[in-house]
Each structure stands twice: as structure tokens, then as C-alpha cells.
Motif scaffolding. Structure first.
Motif, mmCIF file in Angstrom:
data_model
loop_
_atom_site.group_PDB
_atom_site.id
_atom_site.type_symbol
_atom_site.label_atom_id
_atom_site.label_comp_id
_atom_site.label_asym_id
_atom_site.label_seq_id
_atom_site.Cartn_x
_atom_site.Cartn_y
_atom_site.Cartn_z
ATOM 1 N N GLU A 1 7.166 40.269 19.732
ATOM 2 C CA GLU A 1 6.879 41.496 18.993
ATOM 3 C C GLU A 1 6.352 42.578 19.927
ATOM 4 O O GLU A 1 5.613 42.276 20.863
ATOM 5 C CB GLU A 1 5.842 41.216 17.897
ATOM 6 C CG GLU A 1 6.351 40.324 16.782
ATOM 7 C CD GLU A 1 7.498 40.953 16.008
ATOM 8 O OE1 GLU A 1 7.434 42.160 15.719
ATOM 9 O OE2 GLU A 1 8.460 40.236 15.710
ATOM 10 N N PRO A 2 6.716 43.840 19.668
ATOM 11 C CA PRO A 2 6.178 44.938 20.487
ATOM 12 C C PRO A 2 4.649 44.986 20.389
ATOM 13 O O PRO A 2 4.065 44.687 19.346
ATOM 14 C CB PRO A 2 6.790 46.186 19.842
ATOM 15 C CG PRO A 2 7.996 45.699 19.095
ATOM 16 C CD PRO A 2 7.670 44.301 18.660
ATOM 17 N N GLY A 3 4.029 45.335 21.499
ATOM 18 C CA GLY A 3 2.583 45.532 21.511
ATOM 19 C C GLY A 3 1.751 44.276 21.652
ATOM 20 O O GLY A 3 0.541 44.307 21.461
ATOM 21 N N THR A 4 2.374 43.153 22.016
ATOM 22 C CA THR A 4 1.609 41.911 22.125
ATOM 23 C C THR A 4 1.097 41.642 23.538
ATOM 24 O O THR A 4 0.449 40.629 23.772
ATOM 25 C CB THR A 4 2.449 40.710 21.647
ATOM 26 O OG1 THR A 4 3.650 40.649 22.417
ATOM 27 C CG2 THR A 4 2.780 40.836 20.165
ATOM 28 N N GLY A 5 1.407 42.514 24.491
ATOM 29 C CA GLY A 5 0.831 42.389 25.829
ATOM 30 C C GLY A 5 1.735 41.797 26.894
ATOM 31 O O GLY A 5 1.277 41.521 27.997
ATOM 32 N N MET B 1 -0.667 40.677 36.376
ATOM 33 C CA MET B 1 -0.696 39.435 37.137
ATOM 34 C C MET B 1 -0.067 39.614 38.519
ATOM 35 O O MET B 1 -0.607 39.159 39.515
ATOM 36 C CB MET B 1 0.031 38.329 36.364
ATOM 37 C CG MET B 1 -0.165 36.981 36.941
ATOM 38 S SD MET B 1 -1.900 36.508 36.810
ATOM 39 C CE MET B 1 -1.946 35.140 37.907
ATOM 40 N N ILE B 2 1.055 40.293 38.584
ATOM 41 C CA ILE B 2 1.766 40.431 39.850
ATOM 42 C C ILE B 2 1.154 41.530 40.724
ATOM 43 O O ILE B 2 0.925 41.339 41.913
ATOM 44 C CB ILE B 2 3.260 40.721 39.598
ATOM 45 C CG1 ILE B 2 3.893 39.563 38.815
ATOM 46 C CG2 ILE B 2 4.000 40.961 40.913
ATOM 47 C CD1 ILE B 2 3.800 38.223 39.474
ATOM 48 N N LEU B 3 0.876 42.687 40.138
ATOM 49 C CA LEU B 3 0.395 43.825 40.923
ATOM 50 C C LEU B 3 -1.114 43.968 40.929
ATOM 51 O O LEU B 3 -1.668 44.691 41.751
ATOM 52 C CB LEU B 3 1.026 45.117 40.388
ATOM 53 C CG LEU B 3 2.556 45.149 40.396
ATOM 54 C CD1 LEU B 3 3.060 46.435 39.777
ATOM 55 C CD2 LEU B 3 3.100 44.954 41.795
ATOM 56 N N ASP C 1 0.922 33.990 28.878
ATOM 57 C CA ASP C 1 1.860 34.987 29.415
ATOM 58 C C ASP C 1 1.702 35.104 30.923
ATOM 59 O O ASP C 1 2.678 35.216 31.665
ATOM 60 C CB ASP C 1 1.626 36.359 28.782
ATOM 61 C CG ASP C 1 2.109 36.443 27.348
ATOM 62 O OD1 ASP C 1 2.881 35.555 26.921
ATOM 63 O OD2 ASP C 1 1.708 37.388 26.651
ATOM 64 N N HIS C 2 0.487 35.066 31.393
ATOM 65 C CA HIS C 2 0.218 35.158 32.824
ATOM 66 C C HIS C 2 0.680 33.888 33.542
ATOM 67 O O HIS C 2 1.168 33.951 34.664
ATOM 68 C CB HIS C 2 -1.267 35.404 33.068
ATOM 69 C CG HIS C 2 -1.742 36.685 32.463
ATOM 70 N ND1 HIS C 2 -2.141 36.769 31.149
ATOM 71 C CD2 HIS C 2 -1.859 37.930 32.969
ATOM 72 C CE1 HIS C 2 -2.488 38.015 30.893
ATOM 73 N NE2 HIS C 2 -2.335 38.730 31.977
#
Length: 136
Positions: free
Chosen positions: A74-78, A86-88, A38-39
Motif C-alpha cells: 500500500e502507498p505510504g507504508t514506508g 538503509m542504503i544511503l 523492510d530494511h
């Protein structure tokens, strides 16, 4: 200050260390072997922005293109935390900010109408909007 004081050092660092493999290993060290992806998507989007003019056959500017990233799942997967951290950055997780300084605007959940209003307020200015939840 980068151009004046650190240009050669920055170029040398980029040539020596920056590669897709380096980035993957760096992110795996920060976030682990599973959620690093994801990152990776987030940082790839941040630095792959292509903002160029589209010119018509009459040599008129039609519009500018850009690059958008939407993470679905899915909700809650990060997804939200991956992008925001990652950005902030996230001091409590020892994650430094990796975003483009001065170009990011963080927005919490919002409706399409609010997004349009913000877009109108920022018309003719270039910013990256990080919208962590887009509600109908």
C-alpha cells in the motif's frame, strides 16, 4: 584501505558478530520490531547480489544475471524510506549508510523510458539503481 589496513580486524569482526540473528537484532534496535523487515529485505538484497556470466553451449557469454528486489504494498507504508535510509543512511534518524560504497545510484520516481535511457548510459558498467517509484 580495508585490504591494507583493516583486513584482519574486519574478518575477525565478521566471524565473531555477523549472523542472521545479529542482523535481525541490529535492525530491530534501529527501526523497531515491526518495520525492521523492510530494511532486512533491503540489506539482504544489497549484499546478496549475484552477478555472474551465463555461458552458452558454444562457450559464448549470453548475458549476466543479477538480483532485483521490488517491494510492493500500500502507498505510504514506508517502503521507499526503508530502502533509501538503509542504503544511503539518514542522519536525522541516526541511521548510518549500509550500502556498497560507490556502487549505488539513487533515482527518484521515473518512467520505464527514462530507466531504459539511464541503462543505456551506464551500459557495460555495474551499479545498483535505487528507484523508489516506478511509474507507467
Amino acid at each position: 584501505g580495508l585490504l591494507k589496513d583493516r583486513l584482519e580486524e574486519t574478518i575477525k569482526f565478521g566471524r565473531k558478530y555477523m549472523s542472521p540473528q545479529f542482523l535481525v537484532e541490529y535492525l530491530q534496535d534501529l527501526f523497531g520490531p515491526v518495520i525492521f523487515f523492510d530494511h532486512l529485505l533491503t540489506i539482504t538484497q544489497q549484499y546478496s547480489i549475484c552477478d555472474v556470466e551465463v555461458i552458452t553451449g558454444d562457450c559464448e557469454r549470453a548475458l549476466n544475471i543479477g538480483f532485483n528486489l521490488a517491494l510492493f504494498g500500500e502507498p505510504g507504508t514506508g517502503k521507499t524510506f526503508a530502502t533509501k535510509d538503509m542504503i544511503l543512511g539518514n542522519e536525522s534518524q541516526n541511521v548510518p549508510p549500509h550500502g556498497l560504497p560507490g556502487l549505488n545510484r539513487y533515482c527518484g520516481g521515473m518512467t520505464p523510458a527514462k530507466f531504459i535511457a539511464i541503462g543505456e548510459a551506464y551500459q557495460d558498467r555495474r551499479f545498483n539503481f535505487i528507484i523508489t517509484e516506478f511509474n507507467d
